[in-house]
Design an enzyme around this catalytic site. Structure first.
Site, PDB file in Angstrom:
ATOM      1  N   ARG A  17       0.738  -1.108  -0.048  1.00 51.07           N
ATOM      2  CA  ARG A  17       0.065  -0.070   0.117  1.00 51.07           C
ATOM      3  C   ARG A  17       0.798   1.245   0.061  1.00 51.07           C
ATOM      4  NH1 ARG A  17      -2.566   0.246   4.797  1.00 51.07           N
ATOM      5  NH2 ARG A  17      -1.641   2.229   5.309  1.00 51.07           N
TER       6      ARG A  17
ATOM      7  N   TYR B  53     -12.969  18.166 -16.812  1.00 49.93           N
ATOM      8  CA  TYR B  53     -13.467  16.522 -16.893  1.00 49.93           C
ATOM      9  C   TYR B  53     -14.745  16.675 -15.959  1.00 49.93           C
ATOM     10  CZ  TYR B  53     -13.685  11.510 -16.265  1.00 49.93           C
ATOM     11  OH  TYR B  53     -14.089  10.306 -16.362  1.00 49.93           O
TER      12      TYR B  53
ATOM     13  N   ASP C 159      -3.980  19.003 -15.713  1.00 50.73           N
ATOM     14  CA  ASP C 159      -4.415  17.622 -16.017  1.00 50.73           C
ATOM     15  C   ASP C 159      -3.824  17.658 -17.514  1.00 50.73           C
ATOM     16  OD1 ASP C 159      -5.862  15.488 -17.227  1.00 50.73           O
ATOM     17  OD2 ASP C 159      -7.748  15.846 -15.964  1.00 50.73           O
TER      18      ASP C 159
ATOM     19  N   LYS D  54      -6.218   6.247 -20.139  1.00 48.61           N
ATOM     20  CA  LYS D  54      -6.509   6.771 -21.436  1.00 48.61           C
ATOM     21  C   LYS D  54      -5.422   6.276 -22.239  1.00 48.61           C
ATOM     22  CE  LYS D  54     -10.147   8.220 -19.321  1.00 48.61           C
ATOM     23  NZ  LYS D  54     -10.421   9.575 -18.943  1.00 48.61           N
TER      24      LYS D  54
HETATM   25  C1  LIG Z   1     -10.828   9.940 -17.754  1.00 48.40           C
HETATM   26  C2  LIG Z   1     -10.223  11.218 -17.247  1.00 48.40           C
HETATM   27  C3  LIG Z   1     -10.089  11.499 -15.850  1.00 48.40           C
HETATM   28  C4  LIG Z   1     -10.605  10.356 -14.850  1.00 48.40           C
HETATM   29  O1  LIG Z   1      -9.725   9.429 -14.877  1.00 48.40           O
HETATM   30  P1  LIG Z   1     -10.145   7.847 -14.657  1.00 48.40           P
HETATM   31  O2  LIG Z   1      -9.000   6.929 -14.815  1.00 48.40           O
HETATM   32  O3  LIG Z   1     -11.442   7.498 -15.255  1.00 48.40           O
HETATM   33  O4  LIG Z   1     -10.184   8.044 -13.105  1.00 48.40           O
HETATM   34  C5  LIG Z   1      -9.533  12.877 -15.570  1.00 48.40           C
HETATM   35  N1  LIG Z   1      -9.304  13.751 -16.445  1.00 48.40           N
HETATM   36  C6  LIG Z   1      -9.371  13.505 -17.997  1.00 48.40           C
HETATM   37  C7  LIG Z   1      -9.170  14.496 -18.786  1.00 48.40           C
HETATM   38  C8  LIG Z   1     -10.128  12.260 -18.239  1.00 48.40           C
HETATM   39  O5  LIG Z   1     -10.168  12.129 -19.548  1.00 48.40           O
END
Ligand SMILES: *Cc1c(COP(=O)(O)O)cnc(C)c1O
Length: 404
Positions: free
Chosen positions: A67, A120, A192, A217
């Site tokens: 963890r 998001y 992000d 992604k």
């Molecule tokens: C999908 C996404 C997230 C969240 O990510 P998860 O892995 O689904 O929790 C955050 N920011 C952006 C731009 C995203 O496309």
């Protein structure tokens, strides 16, 4: 887990494609395996109690409990860190875990975040539903109105939170300009970078203090593992890591392995997808039944110049609107042969969907409308298929939808 006789040599100076393959994985691993082993072990044993104590106190390399840290997960963190040219990184079970842990570890009651309306959907929920319960306020500005964002920052700001390009309308935010404004207020800047990836954009080099990703992604790229990661200075990452090791949203070693394997082709995929997306956006722009195309690589995109300056290419995400309403979207989407109709993005397969059921499923119709996300918008994540096949596919689906 790296063989310490062979320190990371090429990673610091190499280009991104080389880093994708080698960064964090230059040593030889357990029993001379060339690939990073998946260490599922929950704990790590020590016969010498003094050695155990040293590792526990951080005075010697090693792992105690998964963890906290895990060898496979550590290699994943290292690879992303080297791609973002960051001193430190820590990882999470998902992108949302990375984002929420960053907020909850660095902010205090009374603090104020300045961000953009187009963040998001899940991040937007943190701003509007969860953070207010801890007396953390968020001011959401018009995403492309840089002067308005600067005004909001000047009236008091502890954290500037940016996302660029945005989801799903591909707006572009000038990181360098806004980071400067935020730093004048002593605020932290968080970006992000999920859509651009470290291949196309390095927010830290543009002035951000922290860069984070949904590794689910593009980093993983194969839609088979969830994950998140945050990179930045050792001091900031230590705080975020400490919150995560206690609250427990850790990345699983098997997922870390899948993400690592996916990342070897990240540079190849991103350049291919960016190239295809530019051609597809150009095709869409000239189609009589496409009313608007959102792609930062189009010269008529309002922030084209900013995108050109801060990104190496324009990425694989496209938004476009077709004539009609949700009805025409519902006719068009099932006709695509080469697309999953699904909620994710950034995979090797093309993925298409309406934001109403994908990125912004958490929001009400009214909230989506307020964010400028109409029901006839389609989010199209370009895969690695041959671009001629993708264009022909969109073409026949549009022809069917509009009875051409
Ligand atoms: C999908 C996404 C997230 C969240 O990510 P998860 O892995 O689904 O929790 C955050 N920011 C952006 C731009 C995203 O496309």
């Amino acid at each position: 887990m790296n063989n310490t006789d062979k320190p990371n040599q090429t990673a610091q100076t190499a280009q991104t494609g080389t880093k994708c393959v080698w960064a964090g994985e230059e040593g030889s691993f357990w029993k001379r395996s060339t690939q990073t082993p998946v260490v599922h072990s929950v704990s790590f044993g020590y016969d010498d109690i003094m050695d155990w104590q040293k590792v526990g106190r951080g005075e010697a390399d090693g792992h105690i409990y998964s963890r906290n840290t895990n060898p496979t997960v550590a290699v994943f963190e290292d690879k992303v860190r080297l791609l973002e040219n960051a001193p430190a990184a820590t990882s999470f079970a998902s992108g949302m875990a990375a984002i929420s842990n960053t907020f909850f570890s660095l902010l205090e009651p009374g603090d104020r975040i300045v961000s953009v309306k187009d963040s998001y959907g899940g991040t937007n929920k943190l701003f509007t539903e969860f953070l207010p319960r801890f007396q953390i306020k968020t001011t959401l500005c018009d995403t492309t109105d840089h002067a308005a964002i600067e005004t909001a920052i000047a009236s008091g700001c502890n954290m500037l939170y940016l996302e660029t390009p945005t989801n799903p309308t591909l707006k572009v935010v000038d990181i360098q300009r806004l980071a400067q404004a935020a730093h004048q207020q002593g605020a932290l800047v968080v970006a992000d970078n999920t859509f651009a990836t470290p291949i196309l954009q390095n927010p830290l080099a543009l002035g951000a203090d922290l860069v984070l990703h949904s590794a689910t992604k593009y980093l993983g790229g194969h839609a088979d593992a969830l994950g998140g990661v945050v990179c930045g200075s050792q001091a900031l990452i230590d705080k975020i890591y400490h919150y995560r090791e206690i609250t427990g949203a850790v990345l699983d070693p098997m997922s870390a392995y899948l993400l690592l394997r996916g990342m070897k082709t990240l540079d190849l995929r991103i350049h291919h997808q960016s190239h295809s997306a530019l051609l597809i956006a150009g095709y869409l722009e000239n189609h009589p039944h496409v009313t608007q195309v959102f792609y930062p690589g189009l010269k008529r995109h309002p922030q084209y110049m900013i995108a050109k300056r801060q990104m190496k290419a324009f990425g694989g995400m496209i938004g476009f609107m077709i004539h009609g309403d949700f009805e025409s979207v519902s006719r068009f989407l099932p006709k695509l042969k080469y697309a999953h109709r699904a909620a994710n993005l950034g995979a090797v397969e093309t993925i298409a969907g309406p934001p109403a059921t994908t990125s912004h499923v958490e929001c009400t119709t009214e909230e989506r409308e307020a964010m400028g996300i109409p029901d006839n918008l389609i989010r199209y994540s370009v895969g690695i298929e041959n671009v001629d096949d993708l264009i022909a596919d969109i073409d026949q689906a549009l022809a069917y939808t509009f009875g051409l």
